[in-house]
Design an enzyme around this catalytic site. Structure first.
Site, PDB file in Angstrom:
ATOM      1  N   GLY A 121     -49.953  24.035  40.347  1.00 39.43           N
ATOM      2  CA  GLY A 121     -50.728  24.176  41.575  1.00 39.43           C
ATOM      3  C   GLY A 121     -49.920  23.864  42.824  1.00 39.43           C
ATOM      4  O   GLY A 121     -48.713  24.072  42.881  1.00 39.43           O
ATOM      5  N   ASP A 139     -42.391  33.182  47.756  1.00 43.64           N
ATOM      6  CA  ASP A 139     -42.376  33.970  48.994  1.00 43.64           C
ATOM      7  C   ASP A 139     -43.748  34.590  49.256  1.00 43.64           C
ATOM      8  O   ASP A 139     -44.203  34.664  50.407  1.00 43.64           O
ATOM      9  CB  ASP A 139     -41.327  35.078  48.915  1.00 43.64           C
ATOM     10  CG  ASP A 139     -39.923  34.521  48.718  1.00 43.64           C
ATOM     11  OD1 ASP A 139     -39.665  33.404  49.191  1.00 43.64           O
ATOM     12  OD2 ASP A 139     -39.109  35.198  48.073  1.00 43.64           O
ATOM     13  N   SER A 148     -44.409  43.438  43.369  1.00 44.34           N
ATOM     14  CA  SER A 148     -45.589  42.832  42.730  1.00 44.34           C
ATOM     15  C   SER A 148     -46.552  42.209  43.739  1.00 44.34           C
ATOM     16  O   SER A 148     -47.580  41.651  43.349  1.00 44.34           O
ATOM     17  CB  SER A 148     -45.132  41.744  41.755  1.00 44.34           C
ATOM     18  OG  SER A 148     -44.514  40.686  42.469  1.00 44.34           O
TER      19      SER A 148
HETATM   20  O1  RIB Z   1     -37.375  34.175  46.288  1.00 47.02           O
HETATM   21  C1  RIB Z   1     -37.002  35.297  45.549  1.00 47.02           C
HETATM   22  C2  RIB Z   1     -35.834  35.957  46.188  1.00 47.02           C
HETATM   23  O2  RIB Z   1     -34.730  35.100  46.125  1.00 47.02           O
HETATM   24  C3  RIB Z   1     -35.376  37.226  45.511  1.00 47.02           C
HETATM   25  O3  RIB Z   1     -36.030  38.373  45.987  1.00 47.02           O
HETATM   26  C4  RIB Z   1     -33.883  37.223  45.761  1.00 47.02           C
HETATM   27  O4  RIB Z   1     -33.468  38.210  46.637  1.00 47.02           O
HETATM   28  C5  RIB Z   1     -33.562  35.845  46.312  1.00 47.02           C
HETATM   29  O5  RIB Z   1     -33.346  35.878  47.663  1.00 47.02           O
END
Ligand code: RIB
Length: 299
Positions: free
Chosen positions: A225, A252, A291
């Site tokens: 979590g 991200d 995704s």
């Molecule tokens: O956080 C994932 C990313 O880390 C990937 O897309 C790769 O490019 C690295 O930067």
């Protein structure tokens, strides 16, 4: 609409599925090789734009085929790329991504053109930074460049979300006044200098960062979590349960989704819940940007 400004990296992800991540000296046979758009900054921009944010991305790509497709991927998701730079004669950033059957991954990057984004490139964008409702930075750009962006935002009263990935130690002065710090467990340990072995260690380490001037620490803990720590206390948000296929870009997705929701709602808990749903969606298929959900996917 609230403007989200993201300064960071764009990489071509060279992705290989492996049964288990190889140990040093070991060779494993992979499958399903693909080249896909990635990079922490670009990933966060794509996630925020797909989820309703008005997003501008500042970064640097090479004048190669990877660079063109990275620009196209950002535009196709609705990100403003008018401040995306091109470094002539330089290769775009790349990431070698191996993902094992459990969904866990191992990544090595080559900065390439990302390393050409200089502090002076940020200086000329001072007005753009001043108009932002939220500035987001990570650590795949030169650290002097990130530092300049934070300084300009701070001097203009623009809230900053710092995602300190990949982990690097920084001076305490970087933390002063940050609206949001969003590390994972490993990055939290690096920034605080404290070992994170037990759940209670997370709050201790986060409180140290709050004492350095961060307003809110949001620790992403994967399937455990998210921990939200601020002056009011700590809240643990359990993760939605999904079958993870590939966790690349999940952090991200969380950051971009959080930013899109927070800029609409100014509600941190609601933004965390929304971002958890987006990140959970993203781990159910392969790729970083490939995704990531659109708003309709989360209905
Ligand atoms: O956080 C994932 C990313 O880390 C990937 O897309 C790769 O490019 C690295 O930067």
């Amino acid at each position: 609409m609230a403007k989200i400004l993201i300064i960071g990296s764009a990489n071509a992800d060279l992705m290989l599925a492996v049964p288990v991540l190889p140990k040093p000296g070991e060779t494993v046979r992979g499958r399903d090789f693909v080249v896909a758009p990635g990079g922490k900054g670009a990933n966060q921009a794509v996630a925020a734009a797909r989820l309703g944010g008005e997003v501008s991305f500042v970064g640097c790509i090479g004048d190669d085929a990877f660079g063109s497709s990275l620009r196209g991927a950002l535009s196709d998701s609705g990100v403003d790329v008018s401040h995306l730079q091109v470094a002539a004669g330089v290769a775009s950033g790349i990431a070698m991504v191996m993902t094992e059957a459990s969904g866990e991954n191992s990544i090595a990057i080559s900065g390439g053109a990302n390393d050409r984004l200089m502090p002076e490139d940020i200086d000329v964008l001072a007005a753009l930074i001043g108009q932002a409702s939220l500035l987001i930075c990570q650590f795949e750009s030169p650290m002097a460049t990130v530092e300049r962006a934070l300084e300009l935002a701070r001097s203009r009263g623009v809230p900053v979300l710092l995602n300190p990935a990949p982990a690097r130690p920084i001076a305490d002065s970087w933390l002063d006044g940050l609206r949001f710090l969003v590390p994972n467990r490993h990055e939290l340990a690096t920034l605080s200098g404290l070992a994170i072995n037990h759940p209670g260690d997370i709050e201790v380490a986060a409180r140290q960062l709050l004492a350095s001037g961060v307003q809110t620490v949001i620790v992403t803990l994967g399937r455990d979590g998210v921990a939200h720590i601020d002056s009011a206390g700590i809240t643990i948000h359990p993760a939605p349960v999904v079958d993870a296929v590939d966790t690349t870009g999940a952090g991200d997705t969380f950051v971009g989704a959080f930013a899109a929701h927070w800029c609409r709602s100014a509600d941190t808990d609601a933004a965390i819940a929304f971002a958890q749903r987006a990140a959970a969606f993203s781990v159910t298929s392969r790729g970083a940007q490939a995704s990531m959900p659109w708003l309709a996917d989360l209905d």
